[in-house]
Design a protein around this motif. Structure first.
Motif, PDB file in Angstrom:
ATOM      1  N   MET A   1      86.657 -51.126 -93.799  1.00 17.96           N
ATOM      2  CA  MET A   1      86.676 -49.796 -93.192  1.00 17.96           C
ATOM      3  C   MET A   1      86.854 -49.920 -91.675  1.00 17.96           C
ATOM      4  SD  MET A   1      83.705 -46.836 -93.120  1.00 17.96           S
ATOM      5  CE  MET A   1      83.963 -46.363 -94.829  1.00 17.96           C
ATOM      6  N   VAL A   2      87.799 -49.117 -91.128  1.00 20.44           N
ATOM      7  CA  VAL A   2      88.032 -49.116 -89.689  1.00 20.44           C
ATOM      8  C   VAL A   2      86.927 -48.322 -88.998  1.00 20.44           C
ATOM      9  CG1 VAL A   2      89.605 -48.417 -87.855  1.00 20.44           C
ATOM     10  CG2 VAL A   2      90.522 -49.296 -90.015  1.00 20.44           C
ATOM     11  N   ARG A   3      86.295 -48.931 -88.026  1.00 26.84           N
ATOM     12  CA  ARG A   3      85.258 -48.238 -87.261  1.00 26.84           C
ATOM     13  C   ARG A   3      85.905 -47.188 -86.373  1.00 26.84           C
ATOM     14  NH1 ARG A   3      79.957 -49.321 -88.543  1.00 26.84           N
ATOM     15  NH2 ARG A   3      79.285 -49.562 -86.383  1.00 26.84           N
ATOM     16  N   THR A   4      85.173 -46.135 -86.057  1.00 21.85           N
ATOM     17  CA  THR A   4      85.703 -45.056 -85.241  1.00 21.85           C
ATOM     18  C   THR A   4      84.722 -44.685 -84.143  1.00 21.85           C
ATOM     19  OG1 THR A   4      84.742 -43.365 -86.672  1.00 21.85           O
ATOM     20  CG2 THR A   4      86.998 -44.050 -87.165  1.00 21.85           C
ATOM     21  N   VAL A   5      85.248 -44.045 -83.107  1.00 21.18           N
ATOM     22  CA  VAL A   5      84.411 -43.353 -82.136  1.00 21.18           C
ATOM     23  C   VAL A   5      84.278 -41.929 -82.642  1.00 21.18           C
ATOM     24  CG1 VAL A   5      84.242 -42.528 -79.766  1.00 21.18           C
ATOM     25  CG2 VAL A   5      85.172 -44.798 -80.225  1.00 21.18           C
ATOM     26  N   VAL A   6      83.050 -41.450 -82.768  1.00 20.25           N
ATOM     27  CA  VAL A   6      82.795 -40.109 -83.301  1.00 20.25           C
ATOM     28  C   VAL A   6      82.233 -39.218 -82.206  1.00 20.25           C
ATOM     29  CG1 VAL A   6      81.436 -38.738 -84.943  1.00 20.25           C
ATOM     30  CG2 VAL A   6      82.411 -40.935 -85.650  1.00 20.25           C
ATOM     31  N   ALA A   7      82.769 -38.008 -82.103  1.00 21.19           N
ATOM     32  CA  ALA A   7      82.258 -37.037 -81.140  1.00 21.19           C
ATOM     33  C   ALA A   7      81.808 -35.789 -81.880  1.00 21.19           C
ATOM     34  CB  ALA A   7      83.332 -36.669 -80.116  1.00 21.19           C
ATOM     35  N   GLY A   8      80.585 -35.345 -81.587  1.00 17.70           N
ATOM     36  CA  GLY A   8      80.089 -34.101 -82.152  1.00 17.70           C
ATOM     37  C   GLY A   8      80.726 -32.919 -81.443  1.00 17.70           C
ATOM     38  N   LEU A   9      81.153 -31.924 -82.198  1.00 17.00           N
ATOM     39  CA  LEU A   9      81.882 -30.792 -81.633  1.00 17.00           C
ATOM     40  C   LEU A   9      81.308 -29.481 -82.160  1.00 17.00           C
ATOM     41  CD1 LEU A   9      84.426 -29.634 -80.136  1.00 17.00           C
ATOM     42  CD2 LEU A   9      85.642 -29.894 -82.312  1.00 17.00           C
ATOM     43  N   ASP A  10      80.975 -28.575 -81.212  1.00 20.48           N
ATOM     44  CA  ASP A  10      80.538 -27.241 -81.641  1.00 20.48           C
ATOM     45  C   ASP A  10      81.203 -26.131 -80.822  1.00 20.48           C
ATOM     46  OD1 ASP A  10      79.267 -27.304 -79.183  1.00 20.48           O
ATOM     47  OD2 ASP A  10      77.239 -27.417 -80.004  1.00 20.48           O
ATOM     48  N   THR A  56      84.714 -14.352 -87.955  1.00 21.57           N
ATOM     49  CA  THR A  56      83.944 -15.233 -87.082  1.00 21.57           C
ATOM     50  C   THR A  56      83.715 -16.585 -87.739  1.00 21.57           C
ATOM     51  OG1 THR A  56      82.829 -13.344 -86.097  1.00 21.57           O
ATOM     52  CG2 THR A  56      81.777 -15.486 -85.833  1.00 21.57           C
ATOM     53  N   GLN A  57      83.401 -16.581 -89.007  1.00 19.21           N
ATOM     54  CA  GLN A  57      83.179 -17.831 -89.727  1.00 19.21           C
ATOM     55  C   GLN A  57      84.435 -18.691 -89.706  1.00 19.21           C
ATOM     56  OE1 GLN A  57      81.542 -17.341 -93.646  1.00 19.21           O
ATOM     57  NE2 GLN A  57      82.245 -19.349 -94.316  1.00 19.21           N
ATOM     58  N   GLN A  58      85.619 -18.082 -89.879  1.00 23.58           N
ATOM     59  CA  GLN A  58      86.859 -18.830 -89.854  1.00 23.58           C
ATOM     60  C   GLN A  58      87.111 -19.436 -88.468  1.00 23.58           C
ATOM     61  OE1 GLN A  58      90.340 -16.506 -90.748  1.00 23.58           O
ATOM     62  NE2 GLN A  58      91.636 -18.302 -91.049  1.00 23.58           N
ATOM     63  N   HIS A  59      86.726 -18.674 -87.422  1.00 24.49           N
ATOM     64  CA  HIS A  59      86.897 -19.167 -86.055  1.00 24.49           C
ATOM     65  C   HIS A  59      86.124 -20.463 -85.852  1.00 24.49           C
ATOM     66  CE1 HIS A  59      86.975 -19.216 -81.652  1.00 24.49           C
ATOM     67  NE2 HIS A  59      85.670 -19.418 -81.698  1.00 24.49           N
ATOM     68  N   TRP A  60      84.868 -20.453 -86.284  1.00 23.81           N
ATOM     69  CA  TRP A  60      84.011 -21.621 -86.050  1.00 23.81           C
ATOM     70  C   TRP A  60      84.384 -22.794 -86.943  1.00 23.81           C
ATOM     71  CZ3 TRP A  60      81.053 -22.443 -82.036  1.00 23.81           C
ATOM     72  CH2 TRP A  60      80.634 -21.334 -81.264  1.00 23.81           C
ATOM     73  N   THR A  61      84.865 -22.523 -88.131  1.00 17.23           N
ATOM     74  CA  THR A  61      85.118 -23.624 -89.059  1.00 17.23           C
ATOM     75  C   THR A  61      86.548 -24.146 -89.020  1.00 17.23           C
ATOM     76  OG1 THR A  61      85.605 -22.050 -90.846  1.00 17.23           O
ATOM     77  CG2 THR A  61      83.324 -22.828 -90.636  1.00 17.23           C
ATOM     78  N   GLU A  62      87.461 -23.412 -88.389  1.00 21.88           N
ATOM     79  CA  GLU A  62      88.858 -23.837 -88.366  1.00 21.88           C
ATOM     80  C   GLU A  62      89.445 -23.919 -86.954  1.00 21.88           C
ATOM     81  OE1 GLU A  62      91.206 -21.399 -90.930  1.00 21.88           O
ATOM     82  OE2 GLU A  62      89.933 -21.729 -92.679  1.00 21.88           O
ATOM     83  N   ARG A  63      89.267 -22.869 -86.177  1.00 18.79           N
ATOM     84  CA  ARG A  63      89.962 -22.810 -84.890  1.00 18.79           C
ATOM     85  C   ARG A  63      89.445 -23.848 -83.890  1.00 18.79           C
ATOM     86  NH1 ARG A  63      90.314 -17.475 -80.942  1.00 18.79           N
ATOM     87  NH2 ARG A  63      91.352 -18.525 -79.195  1.00 18.79           N
ATOM     88  N   ILE A  64      88.124 -23.993 -83.788  1.00 20.30           N
ATOM     89  CA  ILE A  64      87.560 -24.904 -82.779  1.00 20.30           C
ATOM     90  C   ILE A  64      87.989 -26.344 -83.008  1.00 20.30           C
ATOM     91  CG2 ILE A  64      85.398 -25.921 -81.960  1.00 20.30           C
ATOM     92  CD1 ILE A  64      84.187 -23.129 -82.107  1.00 20.30           C
ATOM     93  N   PRO A  65      87.816 -26.917 -84.200  1.00 20.32           N
ATOM     94  CA  PRO A  65      88.263 -28.309 -84.374  1.00 20.32           C
ATOM     95  C   PRO A  65      89.775 -28.467 -84.257  1.00 20.32           C
ATOM     96  CG  PRO A  65      87.478 -27.388 -86.443  1.00 20.32           C
ATOM     97  CD  PRO A  65      87.093 -26.428 -85.389  1.00 20.32           C
TER      98      PRO A  65
END
Length: 301
Positions: A1-10, A56-65
Protein backbone atom coordinates in the motif's frame (compact mmCIF):
# COMPACT_ATOMS: atom_id res chain seq x y z
CA UNK A 1 0.00 0.00 0.00
CA UNK A 2 1.29 3.46 -0.98
CA UNK A 3 1.50 5.77 2.02
CA UNK A 4 -0.19 9.15 1.69
CA UNK A 5 -0.22 12.58 3.26
CA UNK A 6 -3.75 13.09 4.61
CA UNK A 7 -5.36 16.46 5.28
CA UNK A 8 -8.59 16.91 7.21
CA UNK A 9 -11.02 19.17 5.36
CA UNK A 10 -14.20 20.86 6.56
CA UNK A 11 -14.26 24.02 4.46
CA UNK A 12 -13.01 26.33 7.21
CA UNK A 13 -10.10 28.73 6.69
CA UNK A 14 -7.92 26.67 9.01
CA UNK A 15 -8.60 23.42 7.16
CA UNK A 16 -7.88 25.06 3.80
CA UNK A 17 -4.55 26.29 5.18
CA UNK A 18 -3.86 22.70 6.29
CA UNK A 19 -4.64 21.46 2.77
CA UNK A 20 -2.16 23.92 1.28
CA UNK A 21 0.56 22.93 3.75
CA UNK A 22 -0.17 19.25 3.15
CA UNK A 23 0.13 19.74 -0.62
CA UNK A 24 3.56 21.31 -0.22
CA UNK A 25 4.62 18.52 2.14
CA UNK A 26 3.34 15.83 -0.24
CA UNK A 27 5.48 17.36 -2.98
CA UNK A 28 8.55 17.39 -0.70
CA UNK A 29 7.98 13.72 0.14
CA UNK A 30 6.96 12.60 -3.36
CA UNK A 31 3.73 11.14 -1.99
CA UNK A 32 0.05 11.34 -2.96
CA UNK A 33 -2.22 13.71 -1.05
CA UNK A 34 -5.62 12.63 0.19
CA UNK A 35 -8.20 15.15 1.37
CA UNK A 36 -10.58 13.63 3.88
CA UNK A 37 -13.88 15.42 4.32
CA UNK A 38 -15.75 14.12 7.35
CA UNK A 39 -19.47 14.67 7.39
CA UNK A 40 -21.16 14.22 10.75
CA UNK A 41 -24.84 13.46 10.10
CA UNK A 42 -27.19 15.81 11.93
CA UNK A 43 -29.90 14.41 14.19
CA UNK A 44 -33.07 13.65 12.20
CA UNK A 45 -35.19 16.63 13.39
CA UNK A 46 -32.37 19.07 12.57
CA UNK A 47 -31.55 17.39 9.26
CA UNK A 48 -35.12 17.99 8.10
CA UNK A 49 -35.04 21.70 8.91
CA UNK A 50 -35.19 24.01 5.85
CA UNK A 51 -31.78 25.64 6.53
CA UNK A 52 -29.96 22.33 6.49
CA UNK A 53 -31.94 20.59 3.82
CA UNK A 54 -30.82 18.73 0.71
CA UNK A 55 -29.11 21.71 -0.94
CA UNK A 56 -26.96 22.54 2.11
CA UNK A 57 -26.11 18.89 2.67
CA UNK A 58 -24.99 18.57 -0.96
CA UNK A 59 -22.79 21.66 -0.55
CA UNK A 60 -20.94 20.20 2.40
CA UNK A 61 -20.62 16.68 1.04
CA UNK A 62 -19.75 17.47 -2.59
CA UNK A 63 -18.80 21.06 -3.33
CA UNK A 64 -16.16 21.62 -0.63
CA UNK A 65 -13.96 18.58 -1.38
CA UNK A 66 -14.39 19.06 -5.13
CA UNK A 67 -13.32 22.70 -5.04
CA UNK A 68 -10.43 21.97 -2.67
CA UNK A 69 -9.16 19.18 -4.92
CA UNK A 70 -9.38 21.36 -8.02
CA UNK A 71 -7.54 24.13 -6.21
CA UNK A 72 -4.66 21.85 -5.22
CA UNK A 73 -4.33 20.56 -8.78
CA UNK A 74 -4.20 24.11 -10.08
CA UNK A 75 -1.71 25.48 -7.53
CA UNK A 76 0.43 22.36 -7.09
CA UNK A 77 0.83 20.66 -10.48
CA UNK A 78 2.45 17.28 -10.17
CA UNK A 79 0.89 16.46 -6.80
CA UNK A 80 -1.37 13.41 -7.02
CA UNK A 81 -4.44 14.54 -5.08
CA UNK A 82 -7.71 12.79 -4.32
CA UNK A 83 -10.63 13.37 -1.99
CA UNK A 84 -12.62 11.02 0.18
CA UNK A 85 -15.90 11.68 1.98
CA UNK A 86 -16.56 9.78 5.18
CA UNK A 87 -19.43 9.96 7.64
CA UNK A 88 -19.07 9.81 11.41
CA UNK A 89 -17.59 11.69 14.33
CA UNK A 90 -14.65 13.71 12.96
CA UNK A 91 -12.17 12.81 15.72
CA UNK A 92 -12.87 9.09 15.35
CA UNK A 93 -12.82 9.09 11.55
CA UNK A 94 -9.61 11.12 11.30
CA UNK A 95 -7.85 8.99 13.91
CA UNK A 96 -8.83 5.86 12.02
CA UNK A 97 -7.77 7.32 8.66
CA UNK A 98 -4.38 8.35 10.05
CA UNK A 99 -3.42 4.72 10.71
CA UNK A 100 -2.53 4.22 7.05
CA UNK A 101 -1.09 7.71 6.47
CA UNK A 102 2.50 8.95 6.37
CA UNK A 103 1.24 11.91 8.37
CA UNK A 104 -2.05 13.67 9.10
CA UNK A 105 -2.43 17.43 8.70
CA UNK A 106 -5.12 19.41 10.51
CA UNK A 107 -6.03 23.08 10.71
CA UNK A 108 -6.10 25.13 13.88
CA UNK A 109 -7.43 28.64 14.29
CA UNK A 110 -4.78 31.30 14.89
CA UNK A 111 -5.14 33.20 18.16
CA UNK A 112 -6.27 36.77 17.58
CA UNK A 113 -3.39 39.22 17.92
CA UNK A 114 -0.96 36.51 19.02
CA UNK A 115 0.81 33.80 17.08
CA UNK A 116 -0.30 30.31 17.95
CA UNK A 117 -3.27 28.04 17.99
CA UNK A 118 -6.71 27.51 19.38
CA UNK A 119 -6.77 23.74 19.51
CA UNK A 120 -10.38 22.56 19.49
CA UNK A 121 -11.74 19.36 20.92
CA UNK A 122 -11.47 17.49 17.62
CA UNK A 123 -7.82 18.45 17.09
CA UNK A 124 -6.90 17.64 20.68
CA UNK A 125 -8.59 14.24 20.53
CA UNK A 126 -6.92 13.33 17.25
CA UNK A 127 -3.45 14.43 18.41
CA UNK A 128 -3.85 12.48 21.65
CA UNK A 129 -5.03 9.26 19.99
CA UNK A 130 -3.15 9.11 16.69
CA UNK A 131 -0.01 6.99 16.74
CA UNK A 132 1.49 8.58 13.63
CA UNK A 133 2.73 12.15 13.14
CA UNK A 134 0.08 14.88 13.22
CA UNK A 135 0.81 18.39 11.96
CA UNK A 136 -1.23 21.40 13.12
CA UNK A 137 -1.38 24.39 10.76
CA UNK A 138 -2.78 27.82 11.61
CA UNK A 139 -5.43 29.58 9.57
CA UNK A 140 -3.75 32.01 7.22
CA UNK A 141 -0.48 30.08 7.05
CA UNK A 142 1.29 30.88 3.78
CA UNK A 143 4.09 29.16 1.89
CA UNK A 144 6.26 32.25 2.36
CA UNK A 145 5.92 31.94 6.15
CA UNK A 146 8.16 28.86 6.05
CA UNK A 147 10.96 30.71 4.31
CA UNK A 148 13.66 33.18 5.28
CA UNK A 149 13.56 36.84 4.33
CA UNK A 150 14.65 37.75 0.82
CA UNK A 151 17.16 40.61 0.24
CA UNK A 152 14.27 43.07 0.45
CA UNK A 153 13.38 41.85 3.93
CA UNK A 154 10.20 40.06 2.82
CA UNK A 155 9.46 36.35 3.39
CA UNK A 156 9.48 34.63 0.01
CA UNK A 157 8.84 31.08 -1.14
CA UNK A 158 11.87 31.53 -3.42
CA UNK A 159 14.15 31.97 -0.38
CA UNK A 160 15.63 29.07 1.64
CA UNK A 161 13.47 27.38 4.25
CA UNK A 162 13.73 28.57 7.80
CA UNK A 163 15.25 25.93 10.10
CA UNK A 164 13.27 23.08 11.58
CA UNK A 165 12.97 23.30 15.37
CA UNK A 166 13.12 20.18 17.56
CA UNK A 167 12.24 20.07 21.24
CA UNK A 168 14.29 17.28 22.82
CA UNK A 169 14.21 15.73 26.29
CA UNK A 170 17.66 14.22 26.86
CA UNK A 171 16.34 12.13 29.76
CA UNK A 172 14.00 10.26 27.44
CA UNK A 173 14.95 10.85 23.80
CA UNK A 174 13.13 8.80 21.21
CA UNK A 175 14.48 7.89 17.80
CA UNK A 176 11.12 8.36 16.04
CA UNK A 177 10.90 12.03 17.03
CA UNK A 178 14.55 12.82 16.30
CA UNK A 179 14.52 11.11 12.91
CA UNK A 180 11.33 12.94 11.88
CA UNK A 181 12.98 16.29 12.63
CA UNK A 182 16.23 15.47 10.83
CA UNK A 183 14.32 14.12 7.83
CA UNK A 184 12.15 17.26 7.68
CA UNK A 185 15.26 19.47 7.71
CA UNK A 186 16.91 17.33 5.03
CA UNK A 187 13.89 17.56 2.71
CA UNK A 188 13.78 21.33 3.19
CA UNK A 189 17.55 21.67 2.75
CA UNK A 190 17.45 23.71 5.95
CA UNK A 191 19.21 23.68 9.28
CA UNK A 192 17.94 22.00 12.42
CA UNK A 193 17.78 23.79 15.75
CA UNK A 194 17.51 21.52 18.76
CA UNK A 195 16.30 23.01 22.04
CA UNK A 196 16.52 21.27 25.40
CA UNK A 197 15.09 23.04 28.44
CA UNK A 198 16.31 22.02 31.87
CA UNK A 199 15.70 22.96 35.48
CA UNK A 200 17.95 22.52 38.53
CA UNK A 201 17.47 19.71 41.06
CA UNK A 202 14.40 19.93 43.32
CA UNK A 203 16.38 21.05 46.36
CA UNK A 204 16.87 24.44 44.68
CA UNK A 205 13.22 25.08 45.42
CA UNK A 206 13.51 24.42 49.15
CA UNK A 207 15.56 27.38 50.29
CA UNK A 208 19.02 25.96 49.70
CA UNK A 209 21.19 28.80 48.35
CA UNK A 210 22.03 28.53 44.68
CA UNK A 211 25.66 27.80 43.97
CA UNK A 212 26.84 29.56 40.81
CA UNK A 213 29.55 26.99 40.25
CA UNK A 214 27.07 24.14 40.58
CA UNK A 215 24.70 25.86 38.17
CA UNK A 216 27.45 26.18 35.57
CA UNK A 217 28.41 22.55 36.05
CA UNK A 218 24.80 21.45 35.56
CA UNK A 219 24.60 23.56 32.39
CA UNK A 220 27.73 21.86 31.03
CA UNK A 221 26.34 18.43 31.85
CA UNK A 222 23.06 19.17 30.09
CA UNK A 223 24.83 20.53 27.03
CA UNK A 224 27.09 17.46 26.93
CA UNK A 225 24.09 15.13 27.24
CA UNK A 226 22.40 16.88 24.33
CA UNK A 227 25.51 16.57 22.19
CA UNK A 228 25.79 12.88 23.02
CA UNK A 229 22.16 12.17 22.05
CA UNK A 230 22.58 13.94 18.71
CA UNK A 231 26.00 12.49 17.83
CA UNK A 232 24.73 9.42 15.88
CA UNK A 233 22.10 11.51 14.11
CA UNK A 234 24.69 14.01 12.92
CA UNK A 235 26.57 11.07 11.38
CA UNK A 236 23.38 9.71 9.77
CA UNK A 237 22.41 13.12 8.34
CA UNK A 238 25.81 14.73 7.63
CA UNK A 239 24.40 17.45 5.34
CA UNK A 240 21.99 18.82 7.97
CA UNK A 241 23.51 21.73 9.87
CA UNK A 242 22.60 21.35 13.55
CA UNK A 243 22.55 24.04 16.20
CA UNK A 244 22.18 22.79 19.79
CA UNK A 245 20.77 24.82 22.65
CA UNK A 246 20.54 23.44 26.21
CA UNK A 247 18.86 26.26 28.09
CA UNK A 248 17.91 26.76 31.70
CA UNK A 249 14.17 27.14 32.25
CA UNK A 250 10.92 26.03 30.68
CA UNK A 251 11.32 23.96 27.52
CA UNK A 252 7.90 25.14 26.32
CA UNK A 253 8.86 28.79 26.74
CA UNK A 254 12.10 28.37 24.80
CA UNK A 255 10.37 26.44 22.00
CA UNK A 256 7.56 28.96 21.63
CA UNK A 257 10.09 31.79 21.50
CA UNK A 258 12.27 30.02 18.92
CA UNK A 259 9.24 29.03 16.80
CA UNK A 260 9.07 32.59 15.42
CA UNK A 261 12.09 31.81 13.27
CA UNK A 262 11.20 28.20 12.37
CA UNK A 263 9.51 26.59 9.38
CA UNK A 264 8.28 23.66 11.47
CA UNK A 265 8.32 22.76 15.17
CA UNK A 266 8.71 19.08 16.09
CA UNK A 267 7.72 17.76 19.50
CA UNK A 268 7.05 14.29 20.86
CA UNK A 269 4.10 12.67 22.59
CA UNK A 270 4.26 9.45 24.55
CA UNK A 271 1.60 6.95 23.51
CA UNK A 272 -0.73 6.24 26.40
CA UNK A 273 -3.77 4.00 26.25
CA UNK A 274 -5.80 5.62 29.01
CA UNK A 275 -9.58 5.41 29.48
CA UNK A 276 -9.56 8.74 31.32
CA UNK A 277 -9.25 11.15 28.42
CA UNK A 278 -6.62 12.70 26.20
CA UNK A 279 -3.07 13.34 27.43
CA UNK A 280 -0.40 14.99 25.30
CA UNK A 281 2.04 16.26 27.93
CA UNK A 282 2.49 19.81 29.25
CA UNK A 283 5.30 20.89 26.90
CA UNK A 284 3.54 19.64 23.77
CA UNK A 285 0.26 21.13 24.97
CA UNK A 286 1.84 24.56 25.48
CA UNK A 287 3.66 24.47 22.14
CA UNK A 288 0.47 23.49 20.30
CA UNK A 289 -1.36 26.48 21.72
CA UNK A 290 1.33 29.13 21.35
CA UNK A 291 3.85 28.25 18.62
CA UNK A 292 4.12 30.68 15.71
CA UNK A 293 4.83 27.96 13.13
CA UNK A 294 3.21 24.66 12.11
CA UNK A 295 3.71 22.00 14.80
CA UNK A 296 4.38 18.32 14.16
CA UNK A 297 3.47 16.05 17.08
CA UNK A 298 5.26 12.71 16.73
CA UNK A 299 3.94 9.89 18.89
CA UNK A 300 6.38 7.40 20.37
CA UNK A 301 6.31 4.43 22.73
Amino acid sequence: MVRTVVAGLDGSAESLAAVEWAAREAKLRGLPLKLVHVWEPAPEPIAQAPLVGAETQQHWTERIPREATEGVRLRHPGVDVSAEQLAGRPSEVLTRTAKDAELLVLGSRGMSGVGGFLLGSVGLAVVARTEGPVVLVRAGEQAADEHAMDPAGIPSAASPFRPVLLGLDTDGPHDTVIEFAFDAALRRESGLRVVHGWNPPPYYAYGIPADLGLHEELAKQRAAALTEVLRPWRRKFPTVEVVERARYGSAAHHLVDASREASLVVVGRRIRHSPFGAHIGPVTHAVLHHAAAPVAVVAHG
